[in-house]
Design an enzyme around this catalytic site. Structure first.
Site, PDB file in Angstrom:
ATOM      1  N   GLU A  26      -5.068  36.302  24.824  1.00  0.00           N
ATOM      2  CA  GLU A  26      -5.334  37.631  25.401  1.00  0.00           C
ATOM      3  C   GLU A  26      -5.757  37.529  26.869  1.00  0.00           C
ATOM      4  O   GLU A  26      -6.114  36.449  27.359  1.00  0.00           O
ATOM      5  CB  GLU A  26      -6.405  38.367  24.586  1.00  0.00           C
ATOM      6  N   LYS A  62     -19.639  38.232  17.246  1.00  0.00           N
ATOM      7  CA  LYS A  62     -20.834  38.102  18.072  1.00  0.00           C
ATOM      8  C   LYS A  62     -21.962  38.948  17.532  1.00  0.00           C
ATOM      9  O   LYS A  62     -21.743  40.070  17.082  1.00  0.00           O
ATOM     10  CB  LYS A  62     -20.506  38.583  19.481  1.00  0.00           C
TER      11      LYS A  62
END
Ligand code: PSU
Ligand code: MN
Length: 313
Positions: A31, A165
């Protein structure tokens, strides 16, 4: 996965990637939001180059995906990487933004959601990144849930990340992934990793220890016609692991800072990443770089196993 429809003219696939795809070589998508909005210059471009090199070393072909001047580019050369890393005003392109940014002929960096859709259209089934978007803390009030999750329920791409995360609500993210029918597996451990740490105190829904088994699972899923992604969590290298109490302290500070500054929507994740790097004096950034590289190696190996399985068929 075999392409059944023609590639739209708004997509430009580099010769190298085209050649790799048509000869059944392992191709790994990467990405570009992580480059343009996830890391500062010049570490962003250095990391992107290093990651591509690692993919090649493993014997796979890297395909970094971005929007350049209103055209989707699959496979960037170094000057395209450099300009994306340096330029201001690069649009953060999630799936909803894609047609707009193409129509306006902008430059854009694609998120996990947009990258996986483009990868899939191009015929790429493996995608390496650092962290995915998910359900934010307090989403009960803000409704801030990344489009990365809904995209995972639709698009047949296996994503190699370092888990979710803890700036996000990991428990709620895992719940949503379950609802969406997305298999989530951790490599070599029972616990689901949390990006900055191999631990999270959440049990991983699934565990596999062999990369070949992961490739077999992906092939089985898609051969059955069960649409959607597989989320593969690869714990970060142990020397970069943050102790839970330490990272939690920083995250809480950064989230309050975001609130004080009225940060919402698509600005939230880049704001948090930038401020985490500052508050940890660069330590979180170093961990981020190390884990992306680690994912590139492991993801390439899985893509190679998958390519082997396909060729045996
Ligand atoms: N997490 C990271 N680094 C990143 C991102 C997430 O550690 O660069 C980026 C990815 O591109 C991801 C996007 O798809 O942020 C999610 O943004 P949002 O939460 O706005 O959907
Ligand atoms: Mn969001």
């Amino acid at each position: 996965m075999k392409r059944t429809t023609a590639i739209p003219t708004t997509i430009n696939i580099s010769e190298e990637v085209q050649e790799a795809l048509s000869s059944g070589k392992a191709v790994v998508a990467l990405e570009s939001t992580i480059i343009a909005h996830g890391m500062p210059y010049p570490k962003n471009v250095q990391t992107a180059e290093a990651v591509e090199l690692l993919v090649r070393k493993e014997g796979a072909i890297p395909a970094t995906i971005a929007v350049l001047n209103g055209k989707i580019q699959v496979g960037l050369n170094s000057s395209q990487l450099e300009s994306l890393a340096k330029k201001e005003n690069v649009w953060k392109v999630s799936i909803r933004d894609l047609p707009y940014v193409l129509a306006r002929k902008y430059d854009g960096a694609t998120t996990v959601a947009a990258t996986m859709r483009i990868a899939s259209i191009a015929g790429i089934n493996f995608f390496v990144t650092g962290g995915i978007g998910g359900v934010h803390r307090d989403a009960q009030k803000t409704m801030d849930i990344s489009a990365d999750l809904t995209e995972m329920s639709r698009t047949n791409v296996a994503i190699i990340s370092a888990g979710v995360k803890s700036i996000l609500d990991i428990g709620l993210t895992l719940e949503v992934l379950e609802t969406l029918g997305v298999p989530v597996l951790s490599i070599g451990q029972d616990e689901f990793p949390s990006f900055y740490s191999a631990k999270s105190s959440f049990q991983s829904p699934l565990r596999l220890d062999s990369l070949k088994d992961i490739a077999i699972m992906a092939k089985t899923k898609w051969d059955l016609g069960i649409e959607g992604a597989i989320l593969i969590a690869n714990p970060l290298p142990p020397e970069y692991d943050f102790p839970h109490h330490e990272i939690e302290k920083y995250i809480q500070k950064v989230i309050s800072l975001a609130e004080e500054n009225g940060v919402t929507g698509k600005k939230m994740t880049p704001f948090i990443l930038k401020n985490m790097a500052e508050i940890t004096a660069g330590k979180s950034l170093e961990a981020n770089i190390a884990l992306v590289k680690n994912n590139a190696m492991v993801g390439s190996r899985i893509a190679l196993e998958y390519a082997k399985l396909k060729s045996e068929n």
